[in-house]
Design a protein around this motif. Structure first.
Motif, PDB file in Angstrom:
ATOM      1  N   LEU A  21       0.822  -1.203   0.000  1.00 19.55           N
ATOM      2  CA  LEU A  21       0.000   0.000   0.000  1.00 19.55           C
ATOM      3  C   LEU A  21       0.864   1.263   0.000  1.00 19.55           C
ATOM      4  O   LEU A  21       0.605   2.206  -0.743  1.00 19.55           O
ATOM      5  N   THR A  22       1.909   1.287   0.804  1.00 14.63           N
ATOM      6  CA  THR A  22       2.820   2.431   0.853  1.00 14.63           C
ATOM      7  C   THR A  22       3.505   2.645  -0.502  1.00 14.63           C
ATOM      8  O   THR A  22       3.602   3.763  -0.992  1.00 14.63           O
ATOM      9  N   GLY A  23       3.964   1.578  -1.103  1.00 16.00           N
ATOM     10  CA  GLY A  23       4.605   1.681  -2.414  1.00 16.00           C
ATOM     11  C   GLY A  23       3.646   2.178  -3.490  1.00 16.00           C
ATOM     12  O   GLY A  23       4.003   3.017  -4.322  1.00 16.00           O
ATOM     13  N   LEU A  24       2.408   1.675  -3.462  1.00 13.73           N
ATOM     14  CA  LEU A  24       1.409   2.088  -4.445  1.00 13.73           C
ATOM     15  C   LEU A  24       1.049   3.562  -4.280  1.00 13.73           C
ATOM     16  O   LEU A  24       1.009   4.319  -5.263  1.00 13.73           O
ATOM     17  N   LEU A  25       0.811   4.000  -3.050  1.00 10.31           N
ATOM     18  CA  LEU A  25       0.488   5.410  -2.806  1.00 10.31           C
ATOM     19  C   LEU A  25       1.647   6.327  -3.190  1.00 10.31           C
ATOM     20  O   LEU A  25       1.439   7.398  -3.763  1.00 10.31           O
ATOM     21  N   SER A  26       2.862   5.917  -2.909  1.00 10.62           N
ATOM     22  CA  SER A  26       4.037   6.720  -3.284  1.00 10.62           C
ATOM     23  C   SER A  26       4.160   6.828  -4.797  1.00 10.62           C
ATOM     24  O   SER A  26       4.446   7.910  -5.331  1.00 10.62           O
ATOM     25  N   ALA A  27       3.943   5.742  -5.495  1.00  8.52           N
ATOM     26  CA  ALA A  27       4.028   5.761  -6.958  1.00  8.52           C
ATOM     27  C   ALA A  27       2.946   6.663  -7.554  1.00  8.52           C
ATOM     28  O   ALA A  27       3.207   7.424  -8.493  1.00  8.52           O
ATOM     29  N   ILE A  28       1.730   6.605  -7.009  1.00  9.04           N
ATOM     30  CA  ILE A  28       0.651   7.467  -7.497  1.00  9.04           C
ATOM     31  C   ILE A  28       0.981   8.930  -7.242  1.00  9.04           C
ATOM     32  O   ILE A  28       0.788   9.787  -8.108  1.00  9.04           O
ATOM     33  N   LEU A  29       1.493   9.240  -6.060  1.00  5.10           N
ATOM     34  CA  LEU A  29       1.855  10.614  -5.714  1.00  5.10           C
ATOM     35  C   LEU A  29       2.955  11.151  -6.631  1.00  5.10           C
ATOM     36  O   LEU A  29       2.856  12.265  -7.150  1.00  5.10           O
ATOM     37  N   ILE A  30       3.984  10.377  -6.869  1.00  6.41           N
ATOM     38  CA  ILE A  30       5.086  10.810  -7.740  1.00  6.41           C
ATOM     39  C   ILE A  30       4.606  10.976  -9.184  1.00  6.41           C
ATOM     40  O   ILE A  30       4.936  11.966  -9.844  1.00  6.41           O
ATOM     41  N   ALA A  31       3.799  10.053  -9.666  1.00  5.91           N
ATOM     42  CA  ALA A  31       3.276  10.176 -11.037  1.00  5.91           C
ATOM     43  C   ALA A  31       2.399  11.419 -11.162  1.00  5.91           C
ATOM     44  O   ALA A  31       2.472  12.149 -12.164  1.00  5.91           O
ATOM     45  N   GLY A  32       1.587  11.702 -10.150  1.00  8.07           N
ATOM     46  CA  GLY A  32       0.741  12.902 -10.176  1.00  8.07           C
ATOM     47  C   GLY A  32       1.559  14.175 -10.173  1.00  8.07           C
ATOM     48  O   GLY A  32       1.264  15.115 -10.914  1.00  8.07           O
ATOM     49  N   MET A  33       2.594  14.234  -9.345  1.00 15.87           N
ATOM     50  CA  MET A  33       3.441  15.430  -9.290  1.00 15.87           C
ATOM     51  C   MET A  33       4.178  15.648 -10.600  1.00 15.87           C
ATOM     52  O   MET A  33       4.258  16.773 -11.091  1.00 15.87           O
ATOM     53  N   LEU A  34       4.719  14.590 -11.182  1.00 16.78           N
ATOM     54  CA  LEU A  34       5.422  14.719 -12.468  1.00 16.78           C
ATOM     55  C   LEU A  34       4.461  15.150 -13.577  1.00 16.78           C
ATOM     56  O   LEU A  34       4.820  15.969 -14.423  1.00 16.78           O
ATOM     57  N   SER A  35       3.239  14.621 -13.553  1.00 21.68           N
ATOM     58  CA  SER A  35       2.243  15.030 -14.551  1.00 21.68           C
ATOM     59  C   SER A  35       1.891  16.501 -14.404  1.00 21.68           C
ATOM     60  O   SER A  35       1.785  17.228 -15.395  1.00 21.68           O
ATOM     61  N   TRP A  36       1.710  16.951 -13.168  1.00 23.92           N
ATOM     62  CA  TRP A  36       1.354  18.350 -12.915  1.00 23.92           C
ATOM     63  C   TRP A  36       2.476  19.298 -13.363  1.00 23.92           C
ATOM     64  O   TRP A  36       2.227  20.293 -14.036  1.00 23.92           O
ATOM     65  N   VAL A  37       3.722  18.978 -13.017  1.00 26.98           N
ATOM     66  CA  VAL A  37       4.851  19.820 -13.417  1.00 26.98           C
ATOM     67  C   VAL A  37       4.984  19.829 -14.942  1.00 26.98           C
ATOM     68  O   VAL A  37       5.214  20.886 -15.550  1.00 26.98           O
ATOM     69  N   GLY A  38       4.822  18.693 -15.580  1.00 29.32           N
ATOM     70  CA  GLY A  38       4.886  18.635 -17.041  1.00 29.32           C
ATOM     71  C   GLY A  38       3.775  19.443 -17.690  1.00 29.32           C
ATOM     72  O   GLY A  38       4.005  20.158 -18.667  1.00 29.32           O
ATOM     73  N   TRP A  39       2.571  19.354 -17.152  1.00 30.37           N
ATOM     74  CA  TRP A  39       1.441  20.125 -17.675  1.00 30.37           C
ATOM     75  C   TRP A  39       1.702  21.623 -17.549  1.00 30.37           C
ATOM     76  O   TRP A  39       1.466  22.384 -18.482  1.00 30.37           O
ATOM     77  N   GLU A  40       2.181  22.074 -16.389  1.00 34.29           N
ATOM     78  CA  GLU A  40       2.498  23.488 -16.178  1.00 34.29           C
ATOM     79  C   GLU A  40       3.579  23.952 -17.157  1.00 34.29           C
ATOM     80  O   GLU A  40       3.486  25.046 -17.712  1.00 34.29           O
ATOM     81  N   ALA A  41       4.603  23.142 -17.340  1.00 32.70           N
ATOM     82  CA  ALA A  41       5.694  23.528 -18.247  1.00 32.70           C
ATOM     83  C   ALA A  41       5.216  23.621 -19.690  1.00 32.70           C
ATOM     84  O   ALA A  41       5.675  24.483 -20.445  1.00 32.70           O
ATOM     85  N   ALA A  42       4.299  22.760 -20.079  1.00 34.73           N
ATOM     86  CA  ALA A  42       3.847  22.737 -21.471  1.00 34.73           C
ATOM     87  C   ALA A  42       2.791  23.795 -21.772  1.00 34.73           C
ATOM     88  O   ALA A  42       2.722  24.298 -22.899  1.00 34.73           O
TER      89      ALA A  42
END
Length: 136
Positions: A21-42
């Protein structure tokens, strides 16, 4: 996970559900943050600095008078070497003029500063404004 018993340790082969559960939540959080930063940059447009000054307070000091202010940058681009000019006038006559320089005012932020005057600003026209900047 390690289980301890008297005088021995035994490693468990299958991970505990909390580790999954910890690994899954961490992966979701990191993927969300990277998506948000990429969206802002683009999608975010770079706009030139948009500087605005607001006077906070005027107070007497032993050496004169201090006029505290906030300077806002509403744009998405940082301004460097920002010069703020404070001018006291009576009618068309300039009584006193001073300036202060900020190293930078970051994008979509505010900075606080003060201009010191020898003359009392009360009863005079006080004009404080951003006079210029450089691109960092």
């Amino acid at each position: 996970m390690t289980r301890s018993g008297p005088r021995r340790h035994r490693e468990r082969q299958d991970p505990h559900w909390i580790e999954w559960l910890t690994g899954l939540l961490s992966a979701i959080l990191i993927a969300g943050m990277l998506s948000w930063v990429g969206w802002e940059a683009a999608t975010r447009k770079a706009t030139p600095p948009d500087l605005s000054v607001r006077v906070l307070a005027t107070e007497a000091t032993p050496g004169g008078h201090r006029v505290a202010f906030d300077i806002y940058n509403y744009a998405t681009t940082t301004a460097a070497s920002v010069t703020v000019i404070g001018r006291l006038t009576e009618g068309n006559r300039i009584v006193e003029e001073n300036h202060v320089t900020f190293d930078y005012v970051a994008a979509e932020s505010k900075s606080t500063g003060a201009i010191l005057f020898r003359n009392d600003p009360v009863g005079r026209d006080l004009d404080i404004r951003a006079a210029g900047y450089t691109d960092p």
